[in-house]
Design a protein around this motif. Structure first.
Motif, PDB file in Angstrom:
ATOM      1  N   PHE A 171      64.745  48.405   3.361  1.00  0.00           N
ATOM      2  CA  PHE A 171      65.464  49.577   3.852  1.00  0.00           C
ATOM      3  C   PHE A 171      65.604  50.683   2.806  1.00  0.00           C
ATOM      4  CE2 PHE A 171      69.487  51.575   5.535  1.00  0.00           C
ATOM      5  CZ  PHE A 171      68.906  52.070   6.687  1.00  0.00           C
ATOM      6  N   ALA A 172      65.758  50.311   1.531  1.00  0.00           N
ATOM      7  CA  ALA A 172      66.011  51.292   0.480  1.00  0.00           C
ATOM      8  C   ALA A 172      64.747  52.075   0.165  1.00  0.00           C
ATOM      9  CB  ALA A 172      66.529  50.600  -0.773  1.00  0.00           C
ATOM     10  N   ASP A 173      64.887  53.390   0.044  1.00  0.00           N
ATOM     11  CA  ASP A 173      63.738  54.260  -0.195  1.00  0.00           C
ATOM     12  C   ASP A 173      63.006  53.910  -1.480  1.00  0.00           C
ATOM     13  OD1 ASP A 173      64.189  55.745   2.104  1.00  0.00           O
ATOM     14  OD2 ASP A 173      65.497  57.168   1.089  1.00  0.00           O
ATOM     15  N   ASN A 174      63.766  53.697  -2.567  1.00  0.00           N
ATOM     16  CA  ASN A 174      63.104  53.468  -3.846  1.00  0.00           C
ATOM     17  C   ASN A 174      62.321  52.167  -3.858  1.00  0.00           C
ATOM     18  OD1 ASN A 174      65.487  51.982  -3.726  1.00  0.00           O
ATOM     19  ND2 ASN A 174      65.894  52.148  -5.926  1.00  0.00           N
ATOM     20  N   ARG A 175      62.853  51.155  -3.218  1.00  0.00           N
ATOM     21  CA  ARG A 175      62.191  49.849  -3.287  1.00  0.00           C
ATOM     22  C   ARG A 175      61.017  49.724  -2.319  1.00  0.00           C
ATOM     23  NH1 ARG A 175      66.342  44.968  -4.774  1.00  0.00           N
ATOM     24  NH2 ARG A 175      66.496  45.536  -6.971  1.00  0.00           N
ATOM     25  N   ILE A 176      61.073  50.381  -1.167  1.00  0.00           N
ATOM     26  CA  ILE A 176      59.920  50.302  -0.254  1.00  0.00           C
ATOM     27  C   ILE A 176      58.716  50.982  -0.883  1.00  0.00           C
ATOM     28  CG2 ILE A 176      60.499  52.395   1.051  1.00  0.00           C
ATOM     29  CD1 ILE A 176      58.893  49.158   2.427  1.00  0.00           C
ATOM     30  N   ALA A 177      58.947  52.071  -1.634  1.00  0.00           N
ATOM     31  CA  ALA A 177      57.846  52.740  -2.323  1.00  0.00           C
ATOM     32  C   ALA A 177      57.238  51.813  -3.371  1.00  0.00           C
ATOM     33  CB  ALA A 177      58.332  54.034  -2.959  1.00  0.00           C
ATOM     34  N   LEU A 178      58.088  51.090  -4.091  1.00  0.00           N
ATOM     35  CA  LEU A 178      57.610  50.152  -5.097  1.00  0.00           C
ATOM     36  C   LEU A 178      56.820  49.018  -4.457  1.00  0.00           C
ATOM     37  CD1 LEU A 178      57.775  49.559  -8.153  1.00  0.00           C
ATOM     38  CD2 LEU A 178      59.834  48.221  -7.684  1.00  0.00           C
ATOM     39  N   LEU A 179      57.332  48.489  -3.349  1.00  0.00           N
ATOM     40  CA  LEU A 179      56.642  47.397  -2.652  1.00  0.00           C
ATOM     41  C   LEU A 179      55.257  47.810  -2.182  1.00  0.00           C
ATOM     42  CD1 LEU A 179      59.489  45.859  -0.469  1.00  0.00           C
ATOM     43  CD2 LEU A 179      58.175  44.651  -2.215  1.00  0.00           C
ATOM     44  N   ARG A 180      55.175  49.012  -1.618  1.00  0.00           N
ATOM     45  CA  ARG A 180      53.885  49.467  -1.093  1.00  0.00           C
ATOM     46  C   ARG A 180      52.868  49.673  -2.206  1.00  0.00           C
ATOM     47  NH1 ARG A 180      56.621  53.398   3.555  1.00  0.00           N
ATOM     48  NH2 ARG A 180      56.786  51.733   5.123  1.00  0.00           N
ATOM     49  N   GLY A 181      53.364  49.979  -3.401  1.00  0.00           N
ATOM     50  CA  GLY A 181      52.445  50.077  -4.527  1.00  0.00           C
ATOM     51  C   GLY A 181      52.008  48.717  -5.038  1.00  0.00           C
ATOM     52  N   LEU A 182      52.921  47.739  -5.019  1.00  0.00           N
ATOM     53  CA  LEU A 182      52.600  46.408  -5.530  1.00  0.00           C
ATOM     54  C   LEU A 182      51.842  45.545  -4.533  1.00  0.00           C
ATOM     55  CD1 LEU A 182      55.967  45.518  -7.318  1.00  0.00           C
ATOM     56  CD2 LEU A 182      53.766  45.971  -8.416  1.00  0.00           C
ATOM     57  N   PHE A 183      52.107  45.735  -3.229  1.00  0.00           N
ATOM     58  CA  PHE A 183      51.470  44.918  -2.194  1.00  0.00           C
ATOM     59  C   PHE A 183      50.775  45.842  -1.182  1.00  0.00           C
ATOM     60  CE2 PHE A 183      55.042  42.539  -3.881  1.00  0.00           C
ATOM     61  CZ  PHE A 183      54.536  41.252  -4.065  1.00  0.00           C
ATOM     62  N   PRO A 184      49.731  46.546  -1.595  1.00  0.00           N
ATOM     63  CA  PRO A 184      49.115  47.548  -0.711  1.00  0.00           C
ATOM     64  C   PRO A 184      48.478  46.953   0.536  1.00  0.00           C
ATOM     65  CG  PRO A 184      47.772  47.193  -2.668  1.00  0.00           C
ATOM     66  CD  PRO A 184      49.058  46.477  -2.909  1.00  0.00           C
ATOM     67  N   ALA A 185      48.084  45.678   0.495  1.00  0.00           N
ATOM     68  CA  ALA A 185      47.428  45.069   1.654  1.00  0.00           C
ATOM     69  C   ALA A 185      48.410  44.479   2.649  1.00  0.00           C
ATOM     70  CB  ALA A 185      46.465  43.979   1.191  1.00  0.00           C
ATOM     71  N   ALA A 186      49.681  44.379   2.256  1.00  0.00           N
ATOM     72  CA  ALA A 186      50.670  43.771   3.141  1.00  0.00           C
ATOM     73  C   ALA A 186      51.176  44.783   4.157  1.00  0.00           C
ATOM     74  CB  ALA A 186      51.842  43.233   2.324  1.00  0.00           C
ATOM     75  N   ALA A 187      51.514  44.306   5.340  1.00  0.00           N
ATOM     76  CA  ALA A 187      52.192  45.157   6.318  1.00  0.00           C
ATOM     77  C   ALA A 187      53.582  45.463   5.793  1.00  0.00           C
ATOM     78  CB  ALA A 187      52.279  44.445   7.659  1.00  0.00           C
ATOM     79  N   SER A 188      54.019  46.708   5.885  1.00  0.00           N
ATOM     80  CA  SER A 188      55.336  47.059   5.366  1.00  0.00           C
ATOM     81  C   SER A 188      56.043  48.014   6.309  1.00  0.00           C
ATOM     82  CB  SER A 188      55.224  47.686   3.970  1.00  0.00           C
ATOM     83  OG  SER A 188      54.474  48.884   4.026  1.00  0.00           O
ATOM     84  N   THR A 189      57.343  47.816   6.452  1.00  0.00           N
ATOM     85  CA  THR A 189      58.172  48.663   7.310  1.00  0.00           C
ATOM     86  C   THR A 189      59.472  48.971   6.586  1.00  0.00           C
ATOM     87  OG1 THR A 189      59.038  46.657   8.370  1.00  0.00           O
ATOM     88  CG2 THR A 189      57.255  47.822   9.509  1.00  0.00           C
ATOM     89  N   GLN A 190      60.215  49.940   7.103  1.00  0.00           N
ATOM     90  CA  GLN A 190      61.477  50.351   6.494  1.00  0.00           C
ATOM     91  C   GLN A 190      62.539  50.433   7.579  1.00  0.00           C
ATOM     92  OE1 GLN A 190      61.339  54.075   4.397  1.00  0.00           O
ATOM     93  NE2 GLN A 190      63.232  53.683   3.269  1.00  0.00           N
ATOM     94  N   HIS A 191      63.106  49.274   7.928  1.00  0.00           N
ATOM     95  CA  HIS A 191      64.106  49.183   8.980  1.00  0.00           C
ATOM     96  C   HIS A 191      65.377  48.533   8.443  1.00  0.00           C
ATOM     97  CE1 HIS A 191      60.976  50.305  11.745  1.00  0.00           C
ATOM     98  NE2 HIS A 191      60.328  49.169  11.609  1.00  0.00           N
ATOM     99  N   ASP A 192      66.449  48.666   9.191  1.00  0.00           N
ATOM    100  CA  ASP A 192      67.668  47.909   8.923  1.00  0.00           C
ATOM    101  C   ASP A 192      67.389  46.464   9.307  1.00  0.00           C
ATOM    102  OD1 ASP A 192      70.133  46.710   8.823  1.00  0.00           O
ATOM    103  OD2 ASP A 192      71.084  48.033  10.292  1.00  0.00           O
ATOM    104  N   ALA A 193      67.338  45.584   8.321  1.00  0.00           N
ATOM    105  CA  ALA A 193      66.935  44.198   8.567  1.00  0.00           C
ATOM    106  C   ALA A 193      67.932  43.423   9.411  1.00  0.00           C
ATOM    107  CB  ALA A 193      66.702  43.466   7.250  1.00  0.00           C
TER     108      ALA A 193
END
Length: 537
Positions: A171-193
């Motif tokens: 959900f957090a903006d800073n961490r989703i950006a980091l995740l997408r850089g570290l795991f570019p092949a993984a599916a990623s979303t930004q929702h309230d879990a």
């Protein structure tokens, strides 16, 4: 990984590509010493951050929260590079855990908390505990692993090492950006879990959920939310494939054998089975800036033999090694149903598209409904409109007649004052699936509410208005004023207990759905009432 609740005062800016590149540069600089078994002191970390960002924290170019995130990135890069070799060399999971604990011990303790990390409960899973959680999940290459609150990816990296597909949500903006850089092949979303099941595409059907939800915080809510973790677990469990396994790290108090949580776990066991729960001493989390006791709970999505029978807590594990020895007794995972084979989404955009979810598994265009047939009738007041001495009068439809609609199953009354006033004759025609009337799913009184709600909501309030950019300040304006708006009329349902307000609300939403208006917000006061709302819908 806990990272929730951005508020206006604390929301972190989304890292730019340059910021991520700087963090990755600092992590790569530190990876060399860590690979040689050298400890990373605060001074070494500060030097690496200053070199990567081109300036110091005092100059505002980076903060210590970012520095600690870089330490976690280093651990991810280390495991990605050496994880397979460590597994091949270790003779047992216990020996492998020892090596992972050694890696974690090389990094400084998170002693400087930011306002954001404190308010959003951003305490990532320590590497040894993440390893134990992954072992409890028994991940295989055939799995799709969902991490609903993924943080920096310290749980996700283990799913990657096991060769599984990965779906990440943060959900957090800073961490989703980091995740997408570290795991570019993984599916990623930004929702309230807390509502992950409602947001994800139907194709994302995980067979394993690894989660470390916020212990007592909810998105956009100030203050403590006692059942925050349980909400996350319930939603993730609803998304989990039949036969799948959910492993959750929560606060220690969220125990199946606790009187405060027993009923909630019994409800979970109506469609799942809690197979393990043990508390964990707070010292396991000490390097990550907290000494709060935690808990590891394992839930299999299989039918419980007896929903009332919950496993006792194993006790308090003093360290990750003890916890690892306890999970060795877990039962094997159940097979995944053929109809629910997991999908490995590899394109991030495939799970970002919003999707409408309805109970009948049909698209909105397929539920068109038919126009409700009713006729208006002349109203006659009882006792020629004179008020009697009684406080209440019996209630029945007074201005309309709905052919085929059943009478309400219980007696309804209205105040004597209301009984003396003629209800309006409506003209609005709801659209509802034909079975609603044919099967008597709603009584005549409930259908009347849907008619009057539609009558109100198709009209607008008098006058024109302007609103500011916050949508909080409303001011009267001339009808021809630029950017003026008109407000649609609302309708208040004030029926008492027994009238079936939940079914009336569901009918109003269904009418709107059939009219092509397929977005609604239904707010309930408590977890009990939200279950009633789901039942009524």
């Amino acid at each position: 990984m806990n990272s929730m609740i951005p508020t206006a005062a604390l929301a972190a800016a989304t890292p730019t590509l340059d910021a991520f590149s700087a963090m990755l540069k600092a992590a790569e600089q530190l990876l060399g010493p860590v690979s040689r078994g050298e400890a990373i002191s605060s001074d070494i970390l500060r030097t690496a951050m200053t070199a990567a960002f081109g300036g110091t924290d005092a100059e505002g170019l980076w903060d210590w929260k970012s520095a600690y995130d870089v330490c976690e990135v280093v651990q991810i890069l280390f495991l990605r590079k050496f994880g397979s070799a460590i597994r091949a060399r270790a003779k047992s999971p216990a020996a492998e855990l020892t090596m992972h604990a050694r890696i974690a011990s090389l990094f400084p303790t998170h002693t400087r908390r930011s306002e954001e990390s404190q308010a959003l409960q951003q305490f990532s899973t320590p590497l040894p505990l993440a390893f134990v959680a992954a072992q409890a999940a028994a991940i295989t290459p055939a799995d799709l692993v969902l991490e609903p609150s993924a943080g920096t990816g310290l749980l996700a990296i283990y799913a990657e090492l096991f060769g599984a597909g990965i779906a990440l949500n943060e959900f957090a903006d800073n961490r989703i950006a980091l995740l997408r850089g570290l795991f570019p092949a993984a599916a990623s979303t930004q929702h309230d879990a807390a509502h992950i099941h409602d947001f994800l595409e139907p194709s994302v059907q995980p067979s394993v959920v690894l989660m470390n939800p916020p212990f007592s915080a909810a998105a956009h809510v100030d203050g403590r939310v006692a059942d925050a973790a349980m909400r996350h677990i319930a939603s993730a469990l609803a998304r989990l494939a039949d036969g799948g396994r959910l492993v959750a790290i929560t606060g220690a108090n969220l125990a199946p054998d606790s009187l405060a949580w027993r009923d909630a776990f019994v409800r979970l066991q109506e469609h799942a089975n809690v197979v393990f729960s043990a508390a964990i001493d707070g010292r396991v989390y000490a390097r990550h800036g907290t000494t709060t006791d935690t808990r590891l709970t394992v839930i299999d999505k299989v039918t419980a033999v007896d929903p009332q029978a919950l496993p006792p807590s194993r006790g308090m594990a003093p360290d990750a090694a003890t916890l690892l020895s306890w999970i060795a007794e877990l039962p094997p995972r159940a097979p995944i149903a053929v109809s629910q084979r997991t999908v490995h989404p590899t394109v991030r955009d495939a799970v970002r598209r919003p999707v409408a979810r309805i109970a009948a598994s049909q698209s909105p265009t397929e539920i068109t409904g038919v126009e409700l047939d009713y006729e208006t009738v002349e109203w006659t007041a009882a006792d020629h409109g004179h008020l009697g001495e009684s406080i209440y009068e019996g209630y029945a439809l007074q201005s309309i007649h709905i052919p085929g609609a059943p009478s309400h199953p219980t007696k309804l009354v209205q105040s004597a004052a209301m009984a003396s006033v003629a209800p309006p004759k409506p003209t609005y025609r709801p659209r509802l699936p034909s079975i609603v009337v044919e099967r008597g799913l709603l009584s005549d009184a409930q259908l009347e509410s849907i008619i009057y709600a539609g009558e109100a909501q198709t009209a607008f309030l008098a006058g024109a208005w302007t609103v500011d950019e916050t949508f909080d300040v409303v001011s009267a304006a001339p009808d021809d004023a630029e950017a003026s708006v008109h407000f649609r009329r609302g309708w208040m349902l004030g029926d008492g207990t027994g009238a079936g307000k939940g079914r009336q609300v569901a009918g109003i939403l269904l009418d709107n759905w059939c009219q092509g208006r397929t977005r609604a917000v239904w707010i309930s006061k408590s977890d009990k009432l939200i279950e009633d709302a789901q039942r009524d819908w």
